[in-house]
Scaffold this motif. Sequence first.
Motif, mmCIF file in Angstrom:
data_model
loop_
_atom_site.group_PDB
_atom_site.id
_atom_site.type_symbol
_atom_site.label_atom_id
_atom_site.label_comp_id
_atom_site.label_asym_id
_atom_site.label_seq_id
_atom_site.Cartn_x
_atom_site.Cartn_y
_atom_site.Cartn_z
ATOM 1 N N TRP A 175 39.070 74.934 27.557
ATOM 2 C CA TRP A 175 38.434 74.075 28.477
ATOM 3 C C TRP A 175 38.702 74.307 29.893
ATOM 4 N N GLY A 176 39.846 74.899 30.179
ATOM 5 C CA GLY A 176 40.085 75.081 31.546
ATOM 6 C C GLY A 176 39.789 76.520 31.756
ATOM 7 N N ILE A 177 39.912 77.465 30.967
ATOM 8 C CA ILE A 177 39.743 78.989 31.194
ATOM 9 C C ILE A 177 38.086 79.043 31.290
ATOM 10 N N LEU A 178 37.466 78.619 30.396
ATOM 11 C CA LEU A 178 35.924 78.902 30.341
ATOM 12 C C LEU A 178 35.375 77.859 31.287
ATOM 13 N N ALA A 179 34.122 78.140 31.673
ATOM 14 C CA ALA A 179 33.322 77.545 32.682
ATOM 15 C C ALA A 179 32.742 76.162 31.749
ATOM 16 N N ASP A 180 32.331 76.151 30.778
ATOM 17 C CA ASP A 180 31.588 75.193 30.109
ATOM 18 C C ASP A 180 31.384 75.345 28.612
ATOM 19 N N PRO A 181 32.640 75.616 27.723
ATOM 20 C CA PRO A 181 32.395 75.955 26.495
ATOM 21 C C PRO A 181 32.105 75.029 25.445
ATOM 22 N N ALA A 182 31.484 75.326 24.473
ATOM 23 C CA ALA A 182 31.223 74.554 23.412
ATOM 24 C C ALA A 182 32.039 74.884 22.050
ATOM 25 N N ILE A 183 33.224 74.572 21.833
ATOM 26 C CA ILE A 183 34.345 74.806 21.056
ATOM 27 C C ILE A 183 33.973 74.419 19.644
ATOM 28 N N ILE A 184 34.068 75.084 18.601
ATOM 29 C CA ILE A 184 34.230 74.650 17.158
ATOM 30 C C ILE A 184 35.281 74.460 16.567
ATOM 31 N N LEU A 185 35.222 72.847 16.332
ATOM 32 C CA LEU A 185 36.512 72.220 15.848
ATOM 33 C C LEU A 185 36.385 71.559 14.459
ATOM 34 N N LYS A 186 37.412 71.512 13.957
ATOM 35 C CA LYS A 186 37.715 70.727 12.644
ATOM 36 C C LYS A 186 36.979 69.281 12.797
ATOM 37 N N LYS A 187 36.331 68.869 12.071
ATOM 38 C CA LYS A 187 35.629 67.447 12.145
ATOM 39 C C LYS A 187 36.634 66.460 12.408
ATOM 40 N N SER A 188 37.549 66.586 11.601
ATOM 41 C CA SER A 188 38.808 65.515 11.390
ATOM 42 C C SER A 188 39.362 65.351 13.094
ATOM 43 N N LEU A 189 39.160 66.500 13.947
ATOM 44 C CA LEU A 189 39.814 66.202 15.384
ATOM 45 C C LEU A 189 39.060 65.265 16.005
ATOM 46 N N ILE A 190 37.821 64.901 15.898
ATOM 47 C CA ILE A 190 37.043 64.081 16.633
ATOM 48 C C ILE A 190 37.343 62.563 16.365
ATOM 49 N N TYR A 191 38.123 62.505 15.317
ATOM 50 C CA TYR A 191 38.657 60.945 15.323
ATOM 51 C C TYR A 191 39.992 60.791 15.943
ATOM 52 N N LYS A 226 32.224 63.937 23.784
ATOM 53 C CA LYS A 226 31.421 63.748 25.069
ATOM 54 C C LYS A 226 31.098 65.161 25.756
ATOM 55 N N LEU A 227 32.083 66.146 25.481
ATOM 56 C CA LEU A 227 31.862 67.481 26.259
ATOM 57 C C LEU A 227 31.057 68.370 25.419
ATOM 58 N N GLY A 228 30.425 67.821 24.241
ATOM 59 C CA GLY A 228 29.455 68.463 23.425
ATOM 60 C C GLY A 228 29.997 69.734 22.817
ATOM 61 N N ASN A 229 31.018 69.531 21.985
ATOM 62 C CA ASN A 229 31.817 70.653 21.308
ATOM 63 C C ASN A 229 30.969 70.501 20.038
ATOM 64 N N ILE A 230 31.289 71.428 19.114
ATOM 65 C CA ILE A 230 30.752 71.469 17.854
ATOM 66 C C ILE A 230 31.766 71.125 16.579
ATOM 67 N N ALA A 231 31.778 70.117 15.962
ATOM 68 C CA ALA A 231 32.527 69.655 14.751
ATOM 69 C C ALA A 231 31.918 70.178 13.580
ATOM 70 N N ILE A 232 32.882 70.818 12.586
ATOM 71 C CA ILE A 232 32.405 71.034 11.400
ATOM 72 C C ILE A 232 33.279 70.643 10.342
ATOM 73 N N ASP A 233 32.657 70.288 9.291
ATOM 74 C CA ASP A 233 33.235 69.781 8.056
ATOM 75 C C ASP A 233 33.445 71.017 7.259
ATOM 76 N N ARG A 234 34.824 71.456 7.043
ATOM 77 C CA ARG A 234 35.125 72.664 6.293
ATOM 78 C C ARG A 234 35.061 72.650 4.985
ATOM 79 N N LYS A 235 34.680 71.371 4.169
ATOM 80 C CA LYS A 235 34.364 71.017 2.883
ATOM 81 C C LYS A 235 32.716 70.895 2.852
ATOM 82 N N GLY A 236 31.992 70.851 3.581
ATOM 83 C CA GLY A 236 30.676 70.812 3.392
ATOM 84 C C GLY A 236 29.916 71.755 2.997
#
Length: 236
Positions: free
Chosen positions: A87-103, A113-123
């Motif tokens: 988030w500091g190295i790249l200008a405006d990244p959209a990072i793919i994260l585990k859905k559990s992290l958004i909670y 808020k930063l528009g990252n991408i949450a994915i449910d690994r069991k989905g």
Amino acid sequence: MKTLQSLIFYIYMYGLMVVMGLLGLPLLLTPRTWARAWLRVYLHMLWFGMRLIYGIKFEVRGRENLPEGGALIASKHMSMWETLAYWGILADPAIILKKSLIYFPFFGWFAVKLGNIAIDRKGGARALKKMLSDAARRGEEGRQVLIFPEGTRVKPGEAPDFKPGIAGLYLSMNVPCVPVALNSGVFLHSYCGLKRGGTIVVEFLEPIQPGLDKPTFLRQLHERIDTASRALEGMN
């Protein structure tokens, strides 16, 4: 001594996250650029603490390999450190994260808020389809979509097969894929506990252009990330 240093750093890291998160709550209602700027203030303070408590700093190499506009970034993953650092190295990244992290309080709220991408690994297929759709939109916005293709943190020297999501992103986004090597695991445990002081290196490698078939792409990506990461590990 390392255990004590790790304890002090954890208190600093999470305490700072709570303080900055509480002070920054109003920014969740403002333009995304404001929240991004606030996060970078947090990161500057966090890296200062890491230098002071751990004796660890970092450097970034190969920025010239980052294309203008939308791109796919595929990074080695050894520690929680890079989950924050990009988030500091790249200008405006959209990072793919585990859905559990958004909670997760504060971290998760700002991740959304930063528009990252949450994915449910069991989905299954539905989750993969949503990830590809979200990534395509971020790429069209000119943002860099970042994924950790190993799917989890690995130890230095480990090079597991990549998860299928990276191939799906490469084939669907039709943008250059930039491999990234790093050596954070030489200095930090997976959750940022201290191994030893030194300099973490993040190296952006030559992009893989779109148009390759899936097996060729995966082979090239794996070889580039693994070879360069092993070289960085051997520097220390």
